[in-house]
Design an enzyme around this catalytic site. Sequence first.
Site, PDB file in Angstrom:
ATOM      1  N   SER A 118      -9.742   1.134   2.912  1.00 49.98           N
ATOM      2  CA  SER A 118      -8.945   2.012   2.081  1.00 49.98           C
ATOM      3  C   SER A 118      -7.855   1.298   1.287  1.00 49.98           C
ATOM      4  O   SER A 118      -7.280   1.901   0.381  1.00 49.98           O
ATOM      5  CB  SER A 118      -8.295   3.094   2.948  1.00 49.98           C
ATOM      6  OG  SER A 118      -7.387   2.497   3.873  1.00 49.98           O
ATOM      7  N   SER A 124      -9.728  -1.537   6.906  1.00 53.12           N
ATOM      8  CA  SER A 124      -9.184  -1.279   5.575  1.00 53.12           C
ATOM      9  C   SER A 124      -8.450  -2.425   4.900  1.00 53.12           C
ATOM     10  O   SER A 124      -8.150  -2.340   3.716  1.00 53.12           O
ATOM     11  CB  SER A 124      -8.254  -0.075   5.604  1.00 53.12           C
ATOM     12  OG  SER A 124      -9.011   1.102   5.595  1.00 53.12           O
ATOM     13  N   LYS A 164       0.841  -1.195   0.000  1.00 50.84           N
ATOM     14  CA  LYS A 164       0.000   0.000   0.000  1.00 50.84           C
ATOM     15  C   LYS A 164       0.874   1.243   0.000  1.00 50.84           C
ATOM     16  O   LYS A 164       1.962   1.249   0.588  1.00 50.84           O
ATOM     17  CB  LYS A 164      -0.895  -0.047   1.241  1.00 50.84           C
ATOM     18  CG  LYS A 164      -2.003   0.984   1.308  1.00 50.84           C
ATOM     19  CD  LYS A 164      -2.872   0.718   2.548  1.00 50.84           C
ATOM     20  CE  LYS A 164      -4.017   1.697   2.687  1.00 50.84           C
ATOM     21  NZ  LYS A 164      -4.879   1.358   3.860  1.00 50.84           N
TER      22      LYS A 164
HETATM   23  N1  GLN Z   1     -13.083   3.199   6.656  1.00 52.66           N
HETATM   24  C1  GLN Z   1     -12.463   3.451   7.934  1.00 52.66           C
HETATM   25  C2  GLN Z   1     -12.035   4.895   8.007  1.00 52.66           C
HETATM   26  O1  GLN Z   1     -12.286   5.572   7.082  1.00 52.66           O
HETATM   27  C3  GLN Z   1     -11.289   2.539   8.126  1.00 52.66           C
HETATM   28  C4  GLN Z   1     -10.130   2.957   7.329  1.00 52.66           C
HETATM   29  C5  GLN Z   1      -8.927   2.144   7.631  1.00 52.66           C
HETATM   30  O2  GLN Z   1      -9.000   1.060   8.201  1.00 52.66           O
HETATM   31  N2  GLN Z   1      -7.782   2.699   7.311  1.00 52.66           N
HETATM   32  O3  GLN Z   1     -11.474   5.345   8.952  1.00 52.66           O
END
Ligand code: GLN
Length: 483
Positions: free
Chosen positions: A150, A174, A75
């Site tokens: 994400s 995510s 990532k």
């Molecule tokens: N969707 C969640 C957020 O926006 C989790 C994102 C993540 O795990 N980085 O915070």
Amino acid sequence: MSALPSASETVRAVLAREVTADQVIQEALGRAQAAGNLNALVSLNDHAAAQAAEVQQKVEAGEALALAGLPIVIKDNINLSGTRTTCGSRILGNYVSPYTATAAQKLLDAGAVVIGKANMDEFAMGSSTESSASGPTLNPWDQARVPGGSSGGSAVAVAANITSVALGSDTGGSVRQPAALTGVYGLKPTYGRVSRYGLVAYASSLDQIGPFARTAQDLALLMNVIAGHDPLDATSLQAPPQFRAGTPDDLRGLRVGVIRESLQGNTPGVEQALQDTIDALRTAGATVGEVSIPELKYAIAAYYLIAMPEASSNLARYDGMVYGQRVQGSDLLESMTLTREQGFGREVQRRIMIGTYALSSGYYDAYYSKAMKVRRLIADEFSAAFRQYDVLLTPTSPFPAFRRGEKTSDPLAMYAADVDTVAINLAGLPALSVPAGFEVVDGVRLPVGVQFIAPALQDERLVALAGGLEGVGAVKMEVAPGY
Ligand code: GLN
């Protein structure tokens, strides 16, 4: 294109000299290019070919590298020296990492080659990989839909056959949610199991790096390399990894508790996948019951009231003075203001403002401090559930992949996509999303996943369980059609 061999099979073939690391890496780069329209990768590693040649030399010198010649993507919030690390943000559009994250370094030391950096929601804030400055990543099962987020780019790299494994990061879901929405495995390790050194911080008390894979054996292979204590991360734990893919024996006598609060609001395909998993577990000799975690109803609110304040503090460093892009103003304050105004996207700005508000004097007690108390209660309720059950089970997401644009104008709807995953980060627990079935929506077959949760430091149990489920045919793993 034929299905890509597993990571374990690739490493075996390289070590057996059936194929060279260079050939394997060139092939992977070719697949990345062929799948370019999905926008899974934001950059390719210019040094990949040279690194593959180095690995090949070591192999020829007889080094038994655990990941010899393995192509992988990571990532774009994981630093890799000499490559761009943008975090999906304009503000880091030109940022080149001067150092390498511990997890990435461990991959390299084991002989893996990072072929590229994966697309993501800006600063990992999102559930759809739509907020990236590099544009959205498409779901290979239906290109009109999101891959989740994400870590959507990492998930798609594995689901669309670019690489057999990838790394993402999971702050509230995510890794697990995009894994479910693209039909691959995604593991969120126990907080502290994998070093966060070199992972760009979003919410430091919740962030963990985790792997995507298509087999339990590959999850074990990767975790045995990346997990472990790191003197550079004070929150990393002394817990040497001992992962292995299990067999159906691992399911016999296993006590599985389905979390009652997760049974509502799911689509029929998700309900079916959960039921099929329960049936398979019972047939294999596990006992399955139900358990209640009442405080889960506050999990989303508590999560965002903790994640956003942490983000507002972590992102204060991006002022255009040291990192990334600077928009020059007439004085210091104006330069910082313009840089942040133009460098950050809307969602990141929203979170910085809400996070700052929740931490401000007069509101701290009402919001941040209260959320921290809920966090404690949720962790206590999980501990109580684990006195009765070895692992807990929920859907990973209440629904399969949604359409691009469907939730972008409604932040609360986007946040609600994490309803099954955020509590696990609040409690610091490990959890694994397992591909468990398909749901046909508007004539298109979309993957759905279920989530297993284990007590802290029992990440190994989750991977063993996955191997057991594979053994009884309960894992519905397919590469997306056409890839
Ligand atoms: N969707 C969640 C957020 O926006 C989790 C994102 C993540 O795990 N980085 O915070």
